[in-house]
Design a protein around this motif. Structure first.
Motif, PDB file in Angstrom:
ATOM      1  N   UNK A  28     -17.214  54.635 110.200  1.00 35.50           N
ATOM      2  CA  UNK A  28     -17.706  55.109 108.903  1.00 35.50           C
ATOM      3  C   UNK A  28     -19.020  54.408 108.549  1.00 35.50           C
ATOM      4  N   UNK A  29     -19.881  55.083 107.764  1.00 33.49           N
ATOM      5  CA  UNK A  29     -21.202  54.511 107.453  1.00 33.49           C
ATOM      6  C   UNK A  29     -21.094  53.195 106.686  1.00 33.49           C
ATOM      7  N   UNK A  30     -21.881  52.216 107.137  1.00 33.94           N
ATOM      8  CA  UNK A  30     -21.923  50.919 106.455  1.00 33.94           C
ATOM      9  C   UNK A  30     -23.319  50.336 106.679  1.00 33.94           C
ATOM     10  N   UNK A  31     -24.259  50.828 105.872  1.00 32.45           N
ATOM     11  CA  UNK A  31     -25.637  50.389 106.008  1.00 32.45           C
ATOM     12  C   UNK A  31     -26.053  49.435 104.910  1.00 32.45           C
ATOM     13  N   UNK A  32     -27.357  49.282 104.764  1.00 25.49           N
ATOM     14  CA  UNK A  32     -27.912  48.371 103.762  1.00 25.49           C
ATOM     15  C   UNK A  32     -27.546  48.814 102.358  1.00 25.49           C
ATOM     16  N   UNK A  33     -27.603  50.131 102.102  1.00 22.85           N
ATOM     17  CA  UNK A  33     -27.305  50.636 100.767  1.00 22.85           C
ATOM     18  C   UNK A  33     -25.842  50.402 100.397  1.00 22.85           C
ATOM     19  N   UNK A  34     -24.944  50.577 101.363  1.00 20.46           N
ATOM     20  CA  UNK A  34     -23.528  50.309 101.112  1.00 20.46           C
ATOM     21  C   UNK A  34     -23.309  48.833 100.808  1.00 20.46           C
ATOM     22  N   UNK A  35     -23.936  47.961 101.589  1.00 17.74           N
ATOM     23  CA  UNK A  35     -23.830  46.519 101.354  1.00 17.74           C
ATOM     24  C   UNK A  35     -24.333  46.149  99.970  1.00 17.74           C
ATOM     25  N   UNK A  36     -25.476  46.744  99.571  1.00 14.91           N
ATOM     26  CA  UNK A  36     -26.041  46.474  98.249  1.00 14.91           C
ATOM     27  C   UNK A  36     -25.088  46.908  97.144  1.00 14.91           C
ATOM     28  N   UNK A  37     -24.510  48.104  97.290  1.00 13.05           N
ATOM     29  CA  UNK A  37     -23.584  48.602  96.276  1.00 13.05           C
ATOM     30  C   UNK A  37     -22.352  47.733  96.136  1.00 13.05           C
ATOM     31  N   UNK A  38     -21.794  47.291  97.267  1.00 13.31           N
ATOM     32  CA  UNK A  38     -20.629  46.406  97.220  1.00 13.31           C
ATOM     33  C   UNK A  38     -20.977  45.076  96.561  1.00 13.31           C
TER      34      UNK A  38
END
Length: 312
Positions: free
Chosen positions: A262-272
């Motif tokens: 599943x996608x786990x990029x920079x934007x996902x890291x930032x949101x978390x």
């Protein structure tokens, strides 16, 4: 030992979202949920016969209220989680949307229950929702082809859990955890069986993957997650448990990325990271607001025992 228990709890609770993803490829949501809860309800009802003292003093109204709470906090919540994941929403995004429930419940405790909510807590709620938006947009932009409205489904499940929390908080009757769990699971078993039968999907698939997913959900998510919930609650209190709840989204996101790609990029890291910051803001802005309802059943602080939480 407390650290190991906390780690095991986070992993077992997060496993519910992963288990839903495991079962999504072999059967529909009603089928998986029916066979998850039907055997479990039979066992719990049999145990209830042996623990009859826990049921003494309960009225039909008390049991009915628990059944309604079960429909909201377990049946409606889980159906939304499983359906969203089957539509292609990532397990991490689903866990994150559901994970803001304590923030939403805490903020609504002011207007609905007349409890004090500080400005810092409102700011934390806004920050948490913005983090959810960042992760959701990242998931939607990953090219998985998921319909935009699919992301509203776990939101509806989260609101169902919030509604159950407030209904529980208004209850004046004390109900033993074993009783509420039995009623909730029995209600879910009946509801999901009706849904599966009505859809012609009650027959389980023959493939081993389905039963692996069911065993995963019953063993890890229900007995592991729920059992450790009460153990940690008894040892450390509801505040510790609710703090651990906020770790479910990042753990599930990483787990889903490693196991399912599943996608786990920079934007996902930032949101978390934004969502975890929101948790810190809300906890530090507590004061009298610490008495706000919690995800574990609407009990303020640690002065009253928490009730059955919603779970994936």
């Amino acid at each position: 030992m407390n650290i190991l228990l906390s780690l095991a709890f986070v992993l077992c609770w997060s496993s519910g979202f992963i288990g839903a993803k495991l079962g999504a490829g072999s059967a529909s949501a009603p089928t998986i949920l029916m066979w998850r809860f039907l055997p479990l309800a039979v066992v719990l009802v049999a145990v209830a016969v042996l623990l009859r003292p826990a049921w003494r003093g309960l009225t039909a109204r008390d049991v009915t209220r628990q059944a309604v709470i079960g429909v909201l906090s377990q049946s409606g919540y889980l159906l939304s989680v499983y359906y969203a994941i089957q539509l292609g929403v990532s397990s991490g995004t689903t866990a994150l949307i559901d994970g803001v429930q304590p923030l939403v419940a805490g903020a609504l405790a002011g207007p609905l229950l007349g409890q004090y909510v500080s400005g810092r807590q409102w700011a934390g709620l806004a920050l948490g929702l913005s983090g959810v938006a960042v992760v959701t947009l990242a998931d939607a932009a990953s090219g998985t082809g998921v319909a935009w409205w699919a992301y509203a489904i776990p939101l509806l499940g989260m609101l169902s859990l919030v509604a159950a929390t407030f209904l529980e908080s208004r209850s004046r009757s004390r109900v033993a955890p074993s009783v509420s769990l039995t009623v909730h699971c029995a209600t879910s078993a009946v509801l999901f069986s009706v849904l599966a039968l009505g859809a012609g999907a009650a027959t389980p698939p023959a493939e081993p993957g389905f039963w692996i997913a069911v065993a995963w959900l019953v063993g890890l998510s229900t007995f592991g997650g729920y059992g450790l919930y009460w153990l940690i609650l008894k040892r450390s209190g509801v505040t510790k448990v609710n703090t651990l709840m906020f770790l479910m989204a990042p753990v599930t996101a990483v787990w889903g990325a490693l196991m399912f790609g599943e996608p786990f990029g920079v934007q996902t890291t930032l949101g978390l990271a934004v969502c975890l910051t929101a948790v810190v803001v809300v906890h530090r802005g507590g004061g009298r607001g610490d008495q706000a309802v919690t995800a574990s059943g609407g009990e303020p602080s640690e002065h009253r025992p928490a009730r059955s939480p919603g779970r994936a």
